[in-house]
Structure formats: structure tokens, C-alpha cells
Design an enzyme around this catalytic site. Structure first.
Site, PDB file in Angstrom:
ATOM      1  CE  LYS A 162       1.636   3.142   5.030  1.00 56.64           C
ATOM      2  NZ  LYS A 162       1.248   2.178   4.085  1.00 56.64           N
ATOM      3  CE  LYS A 182      -4.533  -2.108   0.942  1.00 53.77           C
ATOM      4  NZ  LYS A 182      -5.349  -2.771   1.726  1.00 53.77           N
ATOM      5  CB  THR A 221      -0.982  -0.028   1.321  1.00 61.89           C
ATOM      6  OG1 THR A 221      -1.731  -1.107   1.285  1.00 61.89           O
ATOM      7  CG2 THR A 221      -1.985   1.251   1.309  1.00 61.89           C
TER       8      THR A 221
END
Length: 295
Positions: free
Chosen positions: A240, A171, A95
Site C-alpha cells: 500500500k 514518510k 501513513t
């Protein structure tokens, strides 16, 4: 097909083991030694650097924690790009940001190498059971070449487009929706608990009728039991991903008001010492706001 697999954490290690189970020759690399030795015992070869891992491989797969790790392993000194042959491919299953995915696409193209993104949806137990959902994007020829390997690691592959960054955007969007589910469940549980309704009954009703999707059942159970350790996905990684989502949204000029709410939940969780817990521990904030003590 020889596959270099770089990044053997909770997700990557399980994914590499599934490739071995399906008969792939795996050349592994990991920053720390113990996970590498564990996969070596199952039949993988171990390379001393990412470049060496990629040198003999047709495909290099990365499963790394964040942009910094992914960029260093792919583009840094002794990185994948130095070892990968012309015509060979790099598939990032991490990711990462849309911006980094675009840089990787350009860098590999300049070397005559192919690049695709194939980030995954699923927690470590899904990775171990080869039940991941995979969002893939890139050149059609590369996607078809790697499809059998992806099928060895996941239960379904969704092709999102011909630009790798499109898969990364999807994603990040999916992870954003998961955090919205966590937050909405936490608020619903806090409200009904404050009204004197047993939370277990609320969770049973919601997850067996209107909201029977796995994400509601999984995270509803974690919130109900206050079971956030050991983490399946660590809090700082969730923070994040929220940051990367908002960076992409800003570039595309798309307001995401709920993302700002979730960001504040992550910051509050970190400020309250929950950084070592699963990202779903942001749910604790709704209880605290409602004046409900932790169970």
C-alpha cells in the site's frame, strides 16, 4: 490536556499507553473491542464512536492502517470532524496518501478545526519504548501545542513544513528507502552466498562498518534468520505504501525506477503466499532468483 486516541493496533496501542504513562487523560476508540478494553484497564476512557471520543478532547490523534480507515474515522458518519470543537485539532499519525492528507486539511479548516500530520518511523518495539522518530507538518501553533505529547511517544520530532501533506510525503519516501535497503541487502546476501561466503559474516562486516545504521542491522538480521513472522509491518501495508508513493510521484512528475522494482517484489511475495509475513519477506525473492533454497 485531554487526548482522543483512535486506532489501538500494534503501534497505536503502544503509543496510547505511553501517553497514559505521561499523565495524559486519554479517551480511546477502536473498531474492535479487545484492544479498547485493554487500554481501559490502564486508565483510559472508552468512547463508542470517533465523534464521541473527539467531543471532549483538545486533540484527536489517529493511528490507522490505511486511507480507507483514516477517511472513515475522520470524515465518515460519527467521525472525528463531527465531534471536534472549533479550535481543537486532529493529528494524523498514520501513513496515508498525500491526497487524503490534503482533503483532511481542507475539511478541518472548513469546520474551524486545526489539522496536522505526524507520521512515525519505527516498528512496534520502538513504539512500546517511546523511541519513534516523528515527521510532523502543519501550522506552527498546533505543532508546538502537541509537541509534549509527541515527545511522550517518540525520541525526536522533525518538523518538515507548514503543510500537513509534506510530512506524509516524507514518510512515504522514508518507507521507500527502507524497502530499497531490504532489496539491496537481499541481493548482496544472495550474491555472496552463491559465491560460497557465509551470510552471517557478510552481514557482520556490512552492519559493523560501512552500513551501521539501525535499518541495516534490523532488516539484515531478519533476512539472515528468515524471521518474517510474526510481522512487525505486514506485507499488504508495505504494498500500500509503495502504491501511495508512486501516486504522489506521478502527480509531481518524478520518476522512481527503484519503486517499480520494489512493487514487483511485493507482487511476487503476495503471489507466493507471503501476504501474512513482515514486509521484509520481499527479500526471499532475491534468493529464489539466484536458485538458492530457503534456509
Amino acid at each position: 490536556m485531554k487526548i482522543a486516541f483512535l486506532g489501538l493496533g500494534g503501534m497505536g496501542g503502544a503509543m496510547a499507553r505511553n501517553l497514559l504513562k505521561h499523565g495524559y487523560a486519554v479517551i480511546a476508540w477502536n473498531r474492535s473491542e479487545a484492544p479498547a478494553r485493554a487500554i481501559e484497564a490502564l486508565g483510559a476512557a472508552i468512547a463508542p464512536t470517533p465523534a464521541e471520543a473527539a467531543r471532549e478532547a483538545e486533540i484527536a490523534i489517529t493511528m490507522l492502517a490505511d486511507d480507507a480507515a483514516a477517511e472513515a474515522v475522520a470524515l465518515g458518519e460519527n467521525g472525528i470532524i463531527e465531534g471536534l470543537a472549533r479550535g481543537a485539532g486532529h493529528v494524523s499519525m498514520s501513513t496515508i496518501s498525500v491526497a487524503l492528507s490534503e482533503r483532511l486539511t481542507e475539511a478541518h479548516a472548513a469546520k474551524g478545526q486545526a489539522y496536522a500530520a505526524a507520521p512515525v518511523f519505527g516498528r512496534p518495539e520502538a513504539a512500546a519504548a517511546a523511541k519513534l522518530f516523528i515527521a510532523a507538518a502543519g501550522e506552527a501553533a498546533l505543532i508546538e501545542k502537541i509537541r509534549p505529547a509527541l515527545e511522550a511517544m517518540g525520541q525526536r520530532i522533525f518538523v518538515m513544513g507548514d503543510r500537513p501533506a509534506q510530512a506524509n510525503l516524507v514518510k512515504l519516501t522514508g518507507n521507500f528507502l527502507i524497502t530499497c535497503v531490504i532489496e539491496s541487502l537481499a541481493e548482496a546476501f544472495a550474491l555472496t552466498a552463491k559465491g560460497g561466503v557465509e551470510t552471517a559474516r557478510v552481514q557482520e562486516l556490512l552492519t559493523e562498518t560501512l552500513f551501521s545504521a539501525p535499518v541495516y542491522k534490523t532488516y539484515g538480521g531478519l533476512i539472515l534468520e528468515d524471521k518474517f513472522s510474526p510481522p512487525g509491518f505486514k506485507m499488504p501495508l508495505g504494498m500500500k505504501d509503495n502504491r501511495l508513493l508512486q501516486q504522489a510521484a506521478e502527480k509531481l512528475e518524478v520518476p522512481l525506477p527503484f519503486a517499480a522494482i520494489v512493487r514487483d517484489r511485493f507482487l511476487a511475495a503476495l503471489a507466493n503466499g507471503d501476504g501474512g509475513l513482515d514486509w521484509s519477506a520481499i527479500a526471499r525473492r532475491a534468493k529464489e532468483d539466484a536458485g538458492i533454497e530457503r534456509s
